[in-house]
Design an enzyme around this catalytic site. Structure first.
Site, PDB file in Angstrom:
ATOM      1  N   ASP A  24      18.666   4.580  59.643  1.00 52.27           N
ATOM      2  CA  ASP A  24      18.578   6.038  59.543  1.00 52.27           C
ATOM      3  C   ASP A  24      19.751   6.562  58.699  1.00 52.27           C
ATOM      4  O   ASP A  24      20.913   6.179  58.940  1.00 52.27           O
ATOM      5  CB  ASP A  24      18.646   6.599  60.973  1.00 52.27           C
ATOM      6  CG  ASP A  24      18.443   8.095  61.031  1.00 52.27           C
ATOM      7  OD1 ASP A  24      17.656   8.620  60.228  1.00 52.27           O
ATOM      8  OD2 ASP A  24      19.065   8.732  61.911  1.00 52.27           O
TER       9      ASP A  24
ATOM     10  N   ASN B 286      11.965  12.357  63.920  1.00 51.66           N
ATOM     11  CA  ASN B 286      13.216  11.707  64.339  1.00 51.66           C
ATOM     12  C   ASN B 286      13.853  12.428  65.528  1.00 51.66           C
ATOM     13  O   ASN B 286      14.018  13.655  65.498  1.00 51.66           O
ATOM     14  CB  ASN B 286      14.233  11.776  63.187  1.00 51.66           C
ATOM     15  CG  ASN B 286      13.951  10.776  62.096  1.00 51.66           C
ATOM     16  OD1 ASN B 286      12.887  10.163  62.059  1.00 51.66           O
ATOM     17  ND2 ASN B 286      14.912  10.596  61.210  1.00 51.66           N
TER      18      ASN B 286
END
Ligand code: G3H
Ligand code: ZN
Length: 287
Positions: free
Chosen positions: A82, A228
């Site tokens: 990420d 997310n």
């Protein structure tokens, strides 16, 4: 099941109109919690680690943890970097066996973002590892890294960006932000629909924590295929641990308090997977 990439997982989501939850994990218990939640709901899932998290414990630790969880699971699981902030970090993830990589060049100029994202795509494509990039700036702070303010994604630029980089998914800035929201976030849903009209790859929503269920569902309707979540999981784990320690202050076995954090994260992941609409959507790849 072996780890899978996010490309097919997100294309399936796009075709069927749901999203896959992408959960930031920080330790063994969070990995277990998210995988148990996905397994119970028969949902595909993405586990991701930020640049700061792999600084705390390296790629190899997280790859081993997530691979062990995936090996014992029947649902598709991807391991994603990420907000990778450099080409070198992206390559470390690739070498460690991550199956999906985000290169975040959103702090660079438009042309430099294209150049960096394309370089990562070119390096990842021989092994068919998926690459997510970000165009525009998602605000707020994640792991003390400031996303900056404003800079929403321009649809025309998004189209050109995807064509020139060949990324497999694109994170868009439509008014969400990382961390805890101050007030109610104002999302530019029209912009999201405009981007979806001209961009064919799956779109990614960052800053999922604190968004209402309705907002997330509306974003999914308009083309978001990956959502997310980090902050709410961290809060859930920490609250669980605090609760256990304050109820039984003489605990000395870490398992006794981390397991309470794990249960709280699992509850949170179950709620988010339901919001994403991916319950029962685990598609087992053909052998
Ligand atoms: O990249 C990770 C996320 O965008 C998480 O954002 O901490 O607001 O859930 P969040
Ligand atoms: Zn993010």
């Amino acid at each position: 099941m072996p780890l899978v990439t996010t490309e097919k997982m997100l294309m399936d989501a796009q075709k069927e109109g749901f999203a896959v939850g992408a959960f930031n994990v920080e330790n063994l218990e969070m990995v277990q919690a998210v995988v148990e939640a996905a397994e119970e709901l028969k949902s595909p899932v993405i586990l991701q680690t930020s640049a700061k998290t792999v600084q705390y414990a390296n790629f190899s630790y997280f790859h081993s943890l997530v691979k062990a969880a995936a090996d014992g699971a029947s649902v598709p699981i991807a391991l994603h970097l990420d907000h990778g902030n450099s080409f070198e970090l992206a390559m470390q993830a690739l070498r460690a066996g991550y199956t999906s990589i985000m290169i975040d060049g959103s702090h660079e100029s438009y042309e430099d973002n294209i150049c960096l994202s394309k370089k990562v795509v070119d390096a990842c494509s021989p092994s068919r590892i998926s690459v997510e990039a970000e165009l525009g700036k998602v605000g707020g702070k994640e792991d003390d890294i400031d996303g900056g303010d404003g800079g929403l994604t321009e649809p025309i630029e998004a189209k050109e960006f995807v064509e020139r980089t060949n990324v497999t998914s694109l994170a868009v800035a439509i008014g969400t932000s990382h961390g805890v929201y101050k007030g109610v976030p104002k999302l530019d849903l029209e912009r999201l629909s405009e981007i979806r009209k001209v961009v064919s790859v799956p779109l990614v929503l960052h800053g999922g924590s604190g968004l209402s269920e309705e907002s997330i569902k509306e974003c999914i309707k308009r083309g978001i295929c990956k959502v997310n979540y980090a902050t709410e999981l961290r809060i859930a784990f920490t609250e669980g641990v605090k609760q256990a320690l304050s109820n039984t202050p003489n605990i000395i076995d870490p398992k006794k308090f981390t397991s309470v954090g794990r249960e709280k994260v699992k509850e949170m992941a179950i709620e988010k997977i339901k919001t994403c609409g991916s319950v029962g959507k685990a598609i087992v790849p053909a052998l």
